[in-house]
Design a protein around this motif. Structure first.
Motif, mmCIF file in Angstrom:
data_model
loop_
_atom_site.group_PDB
_atom_site.id
_atom_site.type_symbol
_atom_site.label_atom_id
_atom_site.label_comp_id
_atom_site.label_asym_id
_atom_site.label_seq_id
_atom_site.Cartn_x
_atom_site.Cartn_y
_atom_site.Cartn_z
ATOM 1 N N PRO A 63 48.669 0.843 -16.811
ATOM 2 C CA PRO A 63 47.693 1.940 -16.739
ATOM 3 C C PRO A 63 47.225 2.343 -18.135
ATOM 4 C CG PRO A 63 49.607 2.389 -15.362
ATOM 5 C CD PRO A 63 49.951 1.186 -16.183
ATOM 6 N N ALA A 64 45.993 2.804 -18.222
ATOM 7 C CA ALA A 64 45.448 3.237 -19.507
ATOM 8 C C ALA A 64 46.226 4.440 -20.027
ATOM 9 C CB ALA A 64 43.975 3.591 -19.345
ATOM 10 N N ARG A 65 46.418 4.477 -21.331
ATOM 11 C CA ARG A 65 47.116 5.590 -21.972
ATOM 12 C C ARG A 65 46.149 6.350 -22.866
ATOM 13 N NH1 ARG A 65 53.110 3.844 -24.160
ATOM 14 N NH2 ARG A 65 54.071 3.373 -22.143
ATOM 15 N N THR A 66 46.152 7.661 -22.694
ATOM 16 C CA THR A 66 45.297 8.514 -23.515
ATOM 17 C C THR A 66 46.147 9.188 -24.581
ATOM 18 O OG1 THR A 66 43.803 8.934 -21.657
ATOM 19 C CG2 THR A 66 43.713 10.479 -23.506
ATOM 20 N N THR A 67 45.633 9.205 -25.792
ATOM 21 C CA THR A 67 46.316 9.859 -26.905
ATOM 22 C C THR A 67 45.685 11.225 -27.137
ATOM 23 O OG1 THR A 67 46.756 7.727 -27.945
ATOM 24 C CG2 THR A 67 46.940 9.675 -29.336
ATOM 25 N N TYR A 68 46.547 12.241 -27.298
ATOM 26 C CA TYR A 68 46.071 13.618 -27.440
ATOM 27 C C TYR A 68 46.475 14.211 -28.781
ATOM 28 C CZ TYR A 68 45.526 13.439 -22.336
ATOM 29 O OH TYR A 68 45.173 13.101 -21.058
ATOM 30 N N GLU A 69 45.689 15.205 -29.195
ATOM 31 C CA GLU A 69 46.072 16.044 -30.321
ATOM 32 C C GLU A 69 45.566 17.462 -30.063
ATOM 33 O OE1 GLU A 69 44.383 14.159 -33.734
ATOM 34 O OE2 GLU A 69 42.416 15.105 -33.471
ATOM 35 N N VAL A 70 46.130 18.411 -30.783
ATOM 36 C CA VAL A 70 45.807 19.821 -30.574
ATOM 37 C C VAL A 70 44.541 20.188 -31.341
ATOM 38 C CG1 VAL A 70 46.637 22.191 -30.887
ATOM 39 C CG2 VAL A 70 48.233 20.390 -30.238
ATOM 40 N N THR A 71 43.686 20.979 -30.704
ATOM 41 C CA THR A 71 42.477 21.483 -31.357
ATOM 42 C C THR A 71 42.805 22.777 -32.106
ATOM 43 O OG1 THR A 71 41.855 22.843 -29.463
ATOM 44 C CG2 THR A 71 41.089 20.551 -29.470
ATOM 45 N N PRO A 72 41.908 23.247 -32.970
ATOM 46 C CA PRO A 72 42.139 24.553 -33.616
ATOM 47 C C PRO A 72 42.349 25.671 -32.595
ATOM 48 C CG PRO A 72 40.416 23.366 -34.770
ATOM 49 C CD PRO A 72 40.722 22.556 -33.542
ATOM 50 N N LYS A 73 41.605 25.633 -31.494
ATOM 51 C CA LYS A 73 41.802 26.630 -30.439
ATOM 52 C C LYS A 73 43.203 26.509 -29.851
ATOM 53 C CE LYS A 73 39.951 28.097 -25.947
ATOM 54 N NZ LYS A 73 38.934 27.817 -24.883
ATOM 55 N N GLY A 74 43.668 25.269 -29.683
ATOM 56 C CA GLY A 74 45.016 25.048 -29.170
ATOM 57 C C GLY A 74 46.082 25.536 -30.129
ATOM 58 N N GLU A 75 45.832 25.374 -31.422
ATOM 59 C CA GLU A 75 46.768 25.882 -32.437
ATOM 60 C C GLU A 75 46.924 27.394 -32.293
ATOM 61 O OE1 GLU A 75 48.426 24.374 -34.940
ATOM 62 O OE2 GLU A 75 47.529 22.381 -35.168
ATOM 63 N N ASP A 76 45.797 28.089 -32.155
ATOM 64 C CA ASP A 76 45.839 29.549 -32.017
ATOM 65 C C ASP A 76 46.553 29.954 -30.732
ATOM 66 O OD1 ASP A 76 44.456 29.788 -34.383
ATOM 67 O OD2 ASP A 76 42.494 30.059 -33.421
ATOM 68 N N GLU A 77 46.283 29.222 -29.650
ATOM 69 C CA GLU A 77 46.906 29.537 -28.367
ATOM 70 C C GLU A 77 48.423 29.348 -28.443
ATOM 71 O OE1 GLU A 77 47.091 30.458 -24.175
ATOM 72 O OE2 GLU A 77 45.631 30.818 -25.774
ATOM 73 N N PHE A 78 48.845 28.256 -29.040
ATOM 74 C CA PHE A 78 50.284 28.003 -29.159
ATOM 75 C C PHE A 78 50.960 29.071 -30.009
ATOM 76 C CE2 PHE A 78 53.823 26.184 -31.606
ATOM 77 C CZ PHE A 78 54.695 25.915 -30.556
ATOM 78 N N ASP A 79 50.352 29.411 -31.137
ATOM 79 C CA ASP A 79 50.947 30.425 -32.010
ATOM 80 C C ASP A 79 51.073 31.764 -31.284
ATOM 81 O OD1 ASP A 79 51.179 28.624 -34.048
ATOM 82 O OD2 ASP A 79 49.380 29.281 -35.124
ATOM 83 N N GLY A 80 50.055 32.118 -30.490
ATOM 84 C CA GLY A 80 50.110 33.376 -29.747
ATOM 85 C C GLY A 80 51.207 33.369 -28.695
ATOM 86 N N LEU A 81 51.318 32.269 -27.952
ATOM 87 C CA LEU A 81 52.363 32.158 -26.931
ATOM 88 C C LEU A 81 53.750 32.157 -27.564
ATOM 89 C CD1 LEU A 81 50.735 29.432 -24.650
ATOM 90 C CD2 LEU A 81 51.096 31.838 -24.061
ATOM 91 N N LEU A 82 53.889 31.414 -28.643
ATOM 92 C CA LEU A 82 55.185 31.309 -29.313
ATOM 93 C C LEU A 82 55.679 32.677 -29.765
ATOM 94 C CD1 LEU A 82 57.411 29.487 -30.580
ATOM 95 C CD2 LEU A 82 55.993 29.425 -32.647
#
Length: 203
Positions: A63-82
């Motif tokens: 199956p095809a594999r997709t590679t992901y990375e965090v966006t700047p918006k994702g960085e902010d979201e993670f920091d807020g949740l953390l």
């Protein structure tokens, strides 16, 4: 938060590797992350702009594999949740608490026996965690803070063991379930008659 944090830590990363890492942490048992939902979560986080797919590759008939990375918006979201989870004490769903709220529906003998059985199971967990804390496996293969997490879980389990045994003794002693000051002879029907009318009961 777990999936977002792992992508941030391991990026760029395939969903397969995120899933494998979470399984190695047994996160399905303590972080409410189910292995079968990880790929769906990755797609949803991507749709929300918290992750971005940077590549898709396919090797042979796999199956095809997709590679992901965090966006700047994702960085902010993670920091807020953390920081939110670090600084705030939150209520978590507890199926046992829901069942315990119906204690009067259980025969006293069975309720006491169930609590003592729960204490036995929890004590077994404590023994396993203590053995893990003393093992080379934990010291040599896991970060130090994983051991500290084991200490937290062990302390919580030990506290619940003591509570189970204490409440089992009270149940066996015949302590009334009714509010203080209410005649036991009146029973539950007498208690209910003393309760104030509730708006949704009015006709």
């Amino acid at each position: 938060m777990m999936i977002l944090g792992l992508v941030k830590w391991m990026q760029p990363v395939h969903g397969y590797d995120v899933r494998r890492e979470l399984l190695s942490w047994n996160a399905d048992k303590w972080a409410n992350v189910q292995p079968g939902s990880i790929y769906h979560a990755l797609r949803k986080l991507t749709e929300e702009g918290l992750l971005r797919a940077v590549a898709t590759e396919q090797v042979g008939g796999r199956p095809a594999r997709t590679t992901y990375e965090v966006t700047p918006k994702g960085e902010d979201e993670f920091d807020g949740l953390l920081r939110g989870h670090w600084w705030q004490v939150e209520d978590t769903a507890d199926p046992f608490a829901a069942a315990f709220s119906f204690l009067p529906a259980m025969p006293r003998e069975e309720a006491a026996a169930a609590l003592r059985n729960r204490a036995i199971q929890l004590r077994a967990r404590v023994d396993w965690m203590r053995a893990s804390l003393d093992s080379n496996w934990l010291r040599e293969t896991k970060p130090v803070h994983v051991g500290w997490m084991f200490e937290l879980w062990s302390a919580r389990a030990e506290a619940e063991v003591a509570w189970c045994e204490r409440i089992a003794e009270r149940i066996e002693a015949g302590v009334s379930y009714l509010p203080a000051g209410l005649e036991r002879a009146e029973g539950w029907s007498g208690w209910q008659e003393r309760l104030p009318d509730r708006p949704f009961d009015a006709k």
